[in-house]
Write an enzyme that holds these catalytic residues in place. Structure first.
Site, PDB file in Angstrom:
ATOM      1  N   LYS A  63       0.865  -1.186   0.000  1.00 33.43           N
ATOM      2  CA  LYS A  63       0.000   0.000   0.000  1.00 33.43           C
ATOM      3  C   LYS A  63       0.899   1.232   0.000  1.00 33.43           C
ATOM      4  O   LYS A  63       1.504   1.580   1.009  1.00 33.43           O
ATOM      5  CB  LYS A  63      -0.891   0.016   1.251  1.00 33.43           C
ATOM      6  CG  LYS A  63      -2.008   1.047   1.116  1.00 33.43           C
ATOM      7  CD  LYS A  63      -2.363   1.758   2.400  1.00 33.43           C
ATOM      8  CE  LYS A  63      -1.638   3.038   2.658  1.00 33.43           C
ATOM      9  NZ  LYS A  63      -1.803   4.153   1.715  1.00 33.43           N
ATOM     10  N   GLU A  68      10.138   2.354  10.318  1.00 35.36           N
ATOM     11  CA  GLU A  68      11.164   3.400  10.186  1.00 35.36           C
ATOM     12  C   GLU A  68      10.427   4.729  10.146  1.00 35.36           C
ATOM     13  O   GLU A  68       9.587   4.944   9.269  1.00 35.36           O
ATOM     14  CB  GLU A  68      11.979   3.192   8.904  1.00 35.36           C
ATOM     15  CG  GLU A  68      13.129   2.225   9.083  1.00 35.36           C
ATOM     16  CD  GLU A  68      14.131   2.651  10.142  1.00 35.36           C
ATOM     17  OE1 GLU A  68      14.315   3.864  10.357  1.00 35.36           O
ATOM     18  OE2 GLU A  68      14.716   1.756  10.775  1.00 35.36           O
ATOM     19  N   CYS A 110      13.747  11.853   5.469  1.00 32.68           N
ATOM     20  CA  CYS A 110      13.857  11.479   6.881  1.00 32.68           C
ATOM     21  C   CYS A 110      15.245  11.833   7.404  1.00 32.68           C
ATOM     22  O   CYS A 110      15.424  12.097   8.586  1.00 32.68           O
ATOM     23  CB  CYS A 110      13.568  10.001   7.065  1.00 32.68           C
ATOM     24  SG  CYS A 110      14.547   8.960   5.975  1.00 32.68           S
ATOM     25  N   GLU A 151      10.005  17.194  14.206  1.00 36.95           N
ATOM     26  CA  GLU A 151      10.310  17.075  12.781  1.00 36.95           C
ATOM     27  C   GLU A 151       9.428  18.033  11.978  1.00 36.95           C
ATOM     28  O   GLU A 151       8.207  17.998  12.091  1.00 36.95           O
ATOM     29  CB  GLU A 151      10.040  15.636  12.312  1.00 36.95           C
ATOM     30  CG  GLU A 151      10.455  15.399  10.873  1.00 36.95           C
ATOM     31  CD  GLU A 151      10.167  13.983  10.391  1.00 36.95           C
ATOM     32  OE1 GLU A 151       9.061  13.461  10.652  1.00 36.95           O
ATOM     33  OE2 GLU A 151      11.052  13.387   9.747  1.00 36.95           O
TER      34      GLU A 151
END
Ligand code: NAP
Length: 499
Positions: A181, A256, A290, A391
Site C-alpha cells: 500500500k 522506520e 527522513c 520534525e
C-alpha cells in the site's frame, strides 16, 4: 499495462495478476504539487474488500513462490533491473511530477532504487544460514532462513520509488508474497513499479498493489491473520500506533519513522565543505527526507561566518517546478505539508528564535498553483524549543550555538529521534568521539546527514526505528524466519544425556 498518463485516465489495483477497479468504485485525482492543475491520473480509493482480495491472492501464490529456489527468484528481479533501467527517465518523470522533487533528484532516487534491486537480486544466491559445531558427536547443526508468508508493505510519499523497492525486493527474493500500500500522494510511481514487476515475470499473486487510505487499507493489512509481517515507513504517529496493533498479534513489524538530524560544525572545520553539505542536506528534496539536516549545531568561533554563508546559500536557491531546467528546490508535497512548514515558521518565531530568511509561501506567477515555500534559516534556537525537538519535514534550518564539544554533543543528542547525524571537524579524535557517542543509527564525518547505499544497513535509534534495519543483508533477514536444525547421523541410540 496502464502506462497512459492522461488526466482522465483511471488506474487500477493489481491483485492476483490482474488490474482491477476498486470495490468502492471511487478514484482520487493525483495532482502535481508544482501545479495542481496538472492531474496525472485517477487512482483507486480502495476499501477493506480490496485489501482482503489482495491478501487472498498473495496467500494462494505463496506455496509455489516460496518453493522456487531463491536464485531463480533473484533472476526474476534481475530481469526487473533491466526493465527499470530502460525506463529510468520515465520513472523519474512520474516521480518528479507527483512528488515534486527536482528531475535530477528524481533520477538519483530511481538510480538508488535500481542499485537496491540489483543488490537483492544477488541475495537470491546468499540466502544463507550458518553451520555451527554441536556439543554432540556425529550431529550436524545448522540454521536455515525461510520466508514468512504474506507480508504487508506500507510506504510514504517522500521516496516513492526507492522505499517501495527497498522493501519489496528483499521480501520477494526471500520467498514471501507481497501486498503493498503506497502513500495516497504518490500512487503513480508505485503503479509503474508494479507494471515492471509484472513484465519481468513476477508470477500472479506474488506482488499485489492496493492504493488508498491508510486507515481502511492499512489497518486491514495490519490486522489480518494471514499477514505475517508488516514493514512500514512513515511518521511516528502512524508508525507507533501500527507497531502496537501488529505487536498484539505477535507478528514481525518494522517501523522506520521520523528524524531530526543535526550537523555539528566545530571551530576547526573546513567551512566550505560544511556549508555545501548543510545546504544539500537541508534543502535537497525540499527538506522532505527522513535524513534531512534540520539542525546546525555550531561552535561559537565560526557561528557568524557559517550563519552568513547559510543565509546567502538559501537565498540563492532557485525554487520552482522540478521539471524545469536550473531549479534547485521543488514544492512541498501537498497543502497539508505546506501548512506544516508555515506553522513551524510561526512556532519558531513565537518561541523567540530569529528568522533570518525565507519561510514564506511563494505565489508569484505559475508558482501560485503549487505548494512552494522559500528556504528558511533560523538562528538563536535553543535545545528546549519545539523547533529543535520536532520534525518539520520542510526546508528549514535551525542554528544552535554552542561553546565546546560536550555542549555540541548534548545538543545533537537531546531529541527523541535518532536517525542520522554529522560532524564537520579536522580533528580525528573529535570525530571519533562523536561517532562513538552520537545516539543515531547512521553517523557521517565531513559529509551531509543524507544518503544511503544498498549494501549498508539503513535505519534509526530511539523513537525513529523499531524492528530492525532496512537495506543490506539485514533488510533481507527481516523477511525470513530462522530454523535451527539438529541432524544426528550416529544411526544408534545416544549413550550420553541430552540437556
Ligand atoms: P504517514 O502519514 O505516516 O504515512 C505513511 C504511510 O502509512 C502511507 O502509506 C499512509 O497512507 C499510511 N497510513 C496512514 N495511516 C495509516 C494507518 N492507520 N494504518 C496503516 N497505514 C497508514 O507518513 P508520510 O507523511 O507518508 O511520510 C513522511 C514521514 O515518513 C516522515 O516522518 C519521515 O521522516 C518518515 N520517513 C522515514 C524514513 C526512515 O527510513 N526513517 C524514510 C522516509 C520517510 P496514506 O498516504 O493513505 O495516508
Amino acid at each position: 499495462m496502464t502506462t497512459s498518463t492522461s488526466a482522465e485516465k483511471k488506474f487500477h489495483n493489481f491483485i492476483g495478476g490482474e488490474w482491477l477497479p476498486p470495490s468502492s468504485g471511487t478514484y482520487a485525482p493525483n495532482r502535481n504539487p508544482a501545479n495542481t492543475d496538472d492531474v496525472i491520473g485517477h487512482y483507486p480509493v480502495s476499501a477493506k474488500q480490496d485489501a482482503l482480495d489482495a491478501i487472498a491472492a498473495a496467500k494462494d501464490a505463496f506455496p509455489a513462490w516460496s518453493s522456487l529456489p531463491a536464485p531463480a527468484r533473484g533472476r526474476i528481479l534481475w530481469k526487473a533491473v533491466d526493465l527499470f533501467r530502460a525506463r529510468h527517465e520515465d520513472l523519474a518523470r512520474m516521480l518528479c511530477r507527483e512528488e515534486g522533487k527536482t528531475f535530477a533528484e528524481s533520477k538519483g532516487e530511481v538510480g538508488k532504487g535500481i542499485n537496491l534491486l540489483e543488490f537483492y537480486a544477488g541475495e537470491g544466491f546468499r540466502m544463507h544460514g550458518r553451520t555451527l559445531p554441536s556439543e554432540m558427536k556425529q550431529t550436524f547443526t545448522y540454521t536455515l532462513r525461510q520466508p514468512l508468508g504474506v507480508v504487508a508493505l506500507i510506504t510514504p510519499w517522500n521516496f516513492p520509488f526507492a522505499i517501495p523497492v527497498w522493501k519489496s525486493a528483499p521480501a520477494l527474493v526471500m520467498g514471501n508474497t507481497v501486498v503493498m500500500k503506497p502513500a495516497s500522494n504518490t500512487p503513480g510511481t508505485a503503479t509503474m513499479i508494479t507494471e515492471l514487476f509484472q513484465e519481468a515475470g513476477v508470477p500472479k499473486g506474488v506482488f499485489n498493489l492496493v492504493t488508498g487510505p491508510g486507515g481502511a487499507v492499512g489497518n486491514t493489512l495490519v490486522d489480518h491473520p494471514e499477514v505475517k509481517a508488516v514493514s512500514f515507513t512513515g511518521s511516528n504517529g502512524v508508525g507507533l500506533a501500527l507497531n502496537e496493533r501488529a505487536a498484539k498479534r505477535g507478528i514481525k513489524v518494522l517501523c522506520e519513522m521520523g528524524g531530526k538530524n543535526p550537523v555539528v560544525v566545530m571551530d576547526d572545520a573546513d567551512l566550505d565543505l560544511a556549508i555545501t553539505g548543510i545546504l544539500q542536506g537541508a534543502y535537497g528534496s525540499t527538506g522532505q527526507r527522513c535524513t534531512a539536516t534540520s539542525r546546525v549545531v555550531v561552535q561559537r568561533g565560526v557561528k557568524d561566518k557559517l550563519t552568513e554563508a547559510l543565509v546567502a546559500g538559501a537565498q540563492k536557491l532557485r525554487v520552482g517546478n522540478g521539471m524545469e531546467a536550473g531549479i534547485d528546490m521543488g514544492p512541498a508535497v501537498d497543502e497539508s505539508q505546506l501548512k506544516t512548514d508555515l506553522s513551524y515558521i510561526d512556532i519558531g518565531k513565537s518561541e523567540g528564535a530569529k528568522l533570518l530568511c525565507g519561510g514564506e509561501r511563494i505565489t508569484d506567477g505559475a508558482m501560485g498553483k503549487g505548494y512552494f515555500v522559500r528556504p528558511a534559516v533560523f538562528s538563536g534556537v535553543k535545545v528546549g524549543m519545539r523547533l529543535h525537538q520536532e520534525e518539520v519535514f520542510g526546508p528549514v534550518i535551525s542554528i544552535v550555538e554552542v561553546g565546546d564539544f560536550e555542549e555540541a554533543l548534548h545538543a545533537a543528542n537531546a531529541v527523541e529521534f535518532g536517525l542520522s547525524a554529522s560532524i564537520y571537524t579536522r580533528d580525528a579524535n573529535t570525530a571519533m568521539k562523536f561517532v562513538e557517542r552520537s545516539e543515531v543509527g547512521m553517523v557521517h564525518v565531513n559529509n551531509p546527514t543524507v544518503g544511503g547505499e544498498a549494501q549498508l544497513p539503513f535505519g534509526g535509534w530511539k523513537s525513529t526505528g523499531v524492528g530492525g534495519r532496512e537495506m543490506a543483508q539485514e533488510g533481507g533477514e527481516f523477511f525470513t524466519q530462522l530454523k535451527t536444525v539438529f541432524f544426528d547421523y550416529t544411526g544408534a541410540a545416544r549413550t550420553s544425556k541430552i540437556y
